[in-house]
Design an enzyme around this catalytic site. Structure first.
Site, PDB file in Angstrom:
ATOM      1  NE  ARG A   1      -8.367 -46.385 -52.772  1.00  0.00           N
ATOM      2  CZ  ARG A   1      -8.190 -45.155 -52.312  1.00  0.00           C
ATOM      3  NH1 ARG A   1      -8.492 -44.873 -51.048  1.00  0.00           N
ATOM      4  NH2 ARG A   1      -7.699 -44.219 -53.072  1.00  0.00           N
TER       5      ARG A   1
ATOM      6  CD  GLN B   1     -20.242 -26.139 -53.491  1.00  0.00           C
ATOM      7  OE1 GLN B   1     -20.294 -27.355 -53.360  1.00  0.00           O
ATOM      8  NE2 GLN B   1     -19.303 -25.535 -54.178  1.00  0.00           N
TER       9      GLN B   1
ATOM     10  CG  ASP C   1     -12.659 -45.575 -48.750  1.00  0.00           C
ATOM     11  OD1 ASP C   1     -11.466 -45.291 -48.878  1.00  0.00           O
ATOM     12  OD2 ASP C   1     -13.541 -44.712 -48.581  1.00  0.00           O
TER      13      ASP C   1
ATOM     14  CB  SER D   1     -14.547 -33.099 -62.788  1.00  0.00           C
ATOM     15  OG  SER D   1     -15.156 -32.887 -61.544  1.00  0.00           O
TER      16      SER D   1
ATOM     17  NE  ARG E   1      -3.575 -33.433 -39.053  1.00  0.00           N
ATOM     18  CZ  ARG E   1      -3.537 -34.730 -39.299  1.00  0.00           C
ATOM     19  NH1 ARG E   1      -4.531 -35.491 -38.956  1.00  0.00           N
ATOM     20  NH2 ARG E   1      -2.496 -35.263 -39.869  1.00  0.00           N
TER      21      ARG E   1
ATOM     22  CG  ASN F   1     -11.587 -36.111 -48.690  1.00  0.00           C
ATOM     23  OD1 ASN F   1     -12.529 -36.757 -48.264  1.00  0.00           O
ATOM     24  ND2 ASN F   1     -10.652 -36.620 -49.483  1.00  0.00           N
TER      25      ASN F   1
ATOM     26  CG  HIS G   1     -13.094 -41.001 -47.556  1.00  0.00           C
ATOM     27  ND1 HIS G   1     -12.615 -42.102 -48.221  1.00  0.00           N
ATOM     28  CD2 HIS G   1     -12.393 -39.950 -48.044  1.00  0.00           C
ATOM     29  CE1 HIS G   1     -11.691 -41.731 -49.078  1.00  0.00           C
ATOM     30  NE2 HIS G   1     -11.523 -40.428 -48.994  1.00  0.00           N
TER      31      HIS G   1
ATOM     32  N   GLY H   1     -16.287 -28.501 -58.827  1.00  0.00           N
ATOM     33  CA  GLY H   1     -14.901 -28.927 -59.043  1.00  0.00           C
ATOM     34  C   GLY H   1     -14.761 -29.535 -60.423  1.00  0.00           C
ATOM     35  CB  ALA H   2     -16.842 -29.061 -63.441  1.00  0.00           C
TER      36      ALA H   2
ATOM     37  CB  VAL I   1     -16.380 -36.430 -54.139  1.00  0.00           C
ATOM     38  CG1 VAL I   1     -15.037 -37.100 -54.396  1.00  0.00           C
ATOM     39  CG2 VAL I   1     -17.511 -37.246 -54.761  1.00  0.00           C
TER      40      VAL I   1
HETATM   41  N1  LIG Z   1     -14.176 -39.382 -51.007  1.00  0.00           N
HETATM   42  C1  LIG Z   1     -13.206 -39.923 -51.726  1.00  0.00           C
HETATM   43  O1  LIG Z   1     -13.149 -41.148 -51.867  1.00  0.00           O
HETATM   44  C2  LIG Z   1     -12.148 -39.070 -52.383  1.00  0.00           C
HETATM   45  C3  LIG Z   1     -11.132 -39.679 -53.141  1.00  0.00           C
HETATM   46  C4  LIG Z   1     -10.184 -38.863 -53.775  1.00  0.00           C
HETATM   47  C5  LIG Z   1     -10.242 -37.489 -53.632  1.00  0.00           C
HETATM   48  N2  LIG Z   1     -11.227 -36.932 -52.858  1.00  0.00           N
HETATM   49  C6  LIG Z   1     -11.333 -35.493 -52.690  1.00  0.00           C
HETATM   50  O2  LIG Z   1     -11.966 -34.941 -53.856  1.00  0.00           O
HETATM   51  C7  LIG Z   1     -11.623 -33.560 -53.944  1.00  0.00           C
HETATM   52  C8  LIG Z   1     -11.275 -33.185 -55.381  1.00  0.00           C
HETATM   53  O3  LIG Z   1     -10.147 -33.917 -55.822  1.00  0.00           O
HETATM   54  P1  LIG Z   1      -9.473 -33.580 -57.246  1.00  0.00           P
HETATM   55  O4  LIG Z   1      -8.322 -34.542 -57.354  1.00  0.00           O
HETATM   56  O5  LIG Z   1     -10.464 -33.518 -58.317  1.00  0.00           O
HETATM   57  O6  LIG Z   1      -8.895 -32.139 -56.907  1.00  0.00           O
HETATM   58  P2  LIG Z   1      -8.432 -30.974 -57.918  1.00  0.00           P
HETATM   59  O7  LIG Z   1      -7.647 -30.023 -57.077  1.00  0.00           O
HETATM   60  O8  LIG Z   1      -7.855 -31.524 -59.162  1.00  0.00           O
HETATM   61  O9  LIG Z   1      -9.827 -30.295 -58.310  1.00  0.00           O
HETATM   62  C9  LIG Z   1     -10.609 -29.586 -57.415  1.00  0.00           C
HETATM   63  C10 LIG Z   1     -11.279 -28.494 -58.210  1.00  0.00           C
HETATM   64  O10 LIG Z   1     -12.238 -27.876 -57.365  1.00  0.00           O
HETATM   65  C11 LIG Z   1     -12.226 -26.500 -57.651  1.00  0.00           C
HETATM   66  N3  LIG Z   1     -12.839 -25.814 -56.525  1.00  0.00           N
HETATM   67  C12 LIG Z   1     -12.254 -25.422 -55.361  1.00  0.00           C
HETATM   68  N4  LIG Z   1     -13.167 -24.789 -54.606  1.00  0.00           N
HETATM   69  C13 LIG Z   1     -14.313 -24.801 -55.300  1.00  0.00           C
HETATM   70  C14 LIG Z   1     -15.610 -24.295 -55.045  1.00  0.00           C
HETATM   71  N5  LIG Z   1     -15.888 -23.626 -53.931  1.00  0.00           N
HETATM   72  N6  LIG Z   1     -16.577 -24.481 -55.961  1.00  0.00           N
HETATM   73  C15 LIG Z   1     -16.315 -25.133 -57.099  1.00  0.00           C
HETATM   74  N7  LIG Z   1     -15.096 -25.627 -57.407  1.00  0.00           N
HETATM   75  C16 LIG Z   1     -14.120 -25.462 -56.510  1.00  0.00           C
HETATM   76  C17 LIG Z   1     -10.759 -26.177 -57.872  1.00  0.00           C
HETATM   77  O11 LIG Z   1     -10.596 -24.985 -58.607  1.00  0.00           O
HETATM   78  C18 LIG Z   1     -10.301 -27.400 -58.678  1.00  0.00           C
HETATM   79  O12 LIG Z   1     -10.492 -27.203 -60.063  1.00  0.00           O
HETATM   80  C19 LIG Z   1     -10.502 -33.337 -52.928  1.00  0.00           C
HETATM   81  O13 LIG Z   1     -11.062 -32.761 -51.766  1.00  0.00           O
HETATM   82  C20 LIG Z   1     -10.018 -34.745 -52.615  1.00  0.00           C
HETATM   83  O14 LIG Z   1      -9.441 -34.837 -51.319  1.00  0.00           O
HETATM   84  C21 LIG Z   1     -12.182 -37.696 -52.252  1.00  0.00           C
END
Ligand SMILES: NC(=O)c1ccc[n+]([C@@H]2O[C@H](COP(=O)([O-])OP(=O)(O)OC[C@H]3O[C@@H](n4cnc5c(N)ncnc54)[C@H](O)[C@@H]3O)[C@@H](O)[C@H]2O)c1
Length: 430
Positions: A239, A189, A236, A94, A175, A208, A264, A88-89, A206
């Protein structure tokens, strides 16, 4: 001249400037055996990756300048390079995190890093843009950047894997569909980490629903120690610390021993019972029990969703900060008597939470990347009831993806797949 400036000069050799030529000339006169200009930094390819197959990781650049030759400027304790893979870079989180890692503020200012960036087919162009920005920052510690869309290539030799990429829940999606769709990503992965990452690789999930995604990934990576898989609950915890500090009217650094128990999600349990403020029990400093139970607790549980409502997107900057904090918690010894939150495999935990789920516990680290669950925290009836609820939610999530974790799929109606994560929603959905 500092080490940063020296290495930066070499990094700039792709765009030769008068200053750079002069600097290199001076150095050659001083050190005749030093590498020649052009050895210092390799730009592999144009972003289009000429001559490479579409799914090859695309080497963007690599610094070959050997800092150890630079006796006068290198840090005394320059460490062996670590390879950090990030999925998700090209995403929002990222976009904050990568620059913190490359600057040295996460793994340390004496820790060179290689960044291997995984994107999806859709984000390929954006990934190239991220790599260009990383190039332009002239970070001396950033020794190499590779980008790609095949996790088997991008995860090769990874010391750390930060699994951020996931798909948000789209309009009309149930869901259970979200669990299934993201579960498939983490099966693949997990298998890739098993095949090509270092067996000692530390994995932080990270994307979800992160607890269950972590469970899925570790189920497919038997070559890695399952204890090395984490799901992020540090955000969390941060926060919770902030809100306790605000209520008590103290600087947040004085708030310690805060743990998030469970998932989470909105069933998470931010623990004020064991928290401390300035070394005293938080409940002795904040005597308003009604606030602790009925304001503080739901505020932390639902803060992610509220932030989406206000901001129109999920928390990216604070999540990136908390991932950095999580890594620092693992690579630095935990201060005596304190702990941090991370969701890890529950097997053998001292709190009676059932085995086989990824549940957030109070943990400590010796600073070598490993951790232990801290035993002996007070679990009163109020906490126990809520910890149980979060455990049940995780068990239910696991049932929904049983076929992805090597167990029988529990065929439950959608209501039984309670992905109660407001931050997996697209903003327009709420
Ligand atoms: N655990 C936590 O505390 C927490 C907090 C905030 C967000 N999140 C979660 O983190 C995740 C990412 O959030 P974000 O705001 O960066 O989202 P984002 O949509 O900006 O970025 C996600 C990226 O992942 C890429 N992606 C999708 N499938 C992929 C795959 N199979 N392999 C590689 N890349 C892939 C997408 O193209 C996109 O660029 C979400 O699932 C969000 O719910 C978790």
């Amino acid at each position: 001249m500092t080490a940063r400036a020296t290495t930066t000069t070499r990094a700039r050799t792709t765009t030769t400037t008068t200053t750079t030529r002069a600097a290199i000339g001076r150095r050659r006169a001083r050190e005749p055996n030093a590498r020649r200009r052009g050895d210092a930094c390799v730009r592999y390819n144009t972003p289009a990756g000429v001559g490479r197959k579409a799914d090859d990781p695309l080497g963007v650049f690599r610094l070959e300048y050997d800092i150890s030759m630079d006796e006068a400027h290198r840090p005394k304790t320059w460490k062996p390079t670590v390879t950090v893979a990030v999925s998700g870079a090209a995403g929002q989180i990222s976009n904050h995190l990568l620059f913190k890692i490359a600057s040295g503020s996460v793994f340390g200012h004496d820790q060179p890093v290689v960044l291997r960036l995984l994107g999806s087919e859709r984000s390929r162009q954006a990934l190239e843009g991220v790599a260009m920005e990383l190039e332009d920052c002239l970070f001396p510690l950033l020794r190499e950047v590779d980008i790609g869309i095949d996790c088997r290539k991008v995860f090769a030799g990874a010391d750390w894997a930060l699994l951020i990429g996931a798909k948000p829940r789209g309009p009309g999606m149930e869901r259970g569909d979200l669990l299934e769709m993201n579960g498939a990503i983490f099966v693949d992965q997990g298998k890739a980490l098993n095949e090509v990452a270092k067996p000692t690789c530390k994995v932080i999930v990270v994307g979800n629903p992160c607890n269950t995604n972590a469970l899925i990934a570790l189920s497919h990576a038997p070559n890695l120690d399952p204890r090395n898989f984490h799901a992020l609950t540090k955000l969390d915890e941060n926060r919770a610390k902030c809100q306790l500090a605000l209520k008590a009217g103290v600087f947040y650094e004085t708030v310690s021993n805060v743990v998030i128990w469970g998932n989470h999600s909105t069933t998470q349990v931010p623990d004020f019972v064991n928290a401390k403020i300035d070394g005293k029990k938080a409940t002795e400093v904040i005597t308003d029990q009604d606030w602790l139970e009925n304001d503080f607790t739901p505020a932390i549980q639902t803060r992610g969703g509220l932030l989406i409502k206000k901001w129109g997107r999920s928390s990216a900057a604070s999540t990136a900060v908390s991932i950095a904090d999580h890594i620092r918690n693992l690579v630095n010894p935990t201060p005596e008597g304190d702990w941090f939150s991370t969701a890890v495999l529950s097997n053998g935990n001292p709190y009676g939470i059932q085995d086989g789920i990824v549940y957030s516990f109070p943990c400590r680290s010796k600073g070598d990347g490993s951790y232990e669950i801290v035993p002996g925290l007070e679990v009163n009836d109020w906490l126990r009831e809520r910890m149980k609820k979060s455990e049940e939610e995780l068990t239910s999530e696991k049932g929904c993806v049983g076929h992805l974790v090597g167990e029988a799929h529990v065929d439950v109606p959608d209501a039984g797949c309670p992905v109660d994560l407001e931050d997996t929603l697209l903003p327009g959905e709420m």
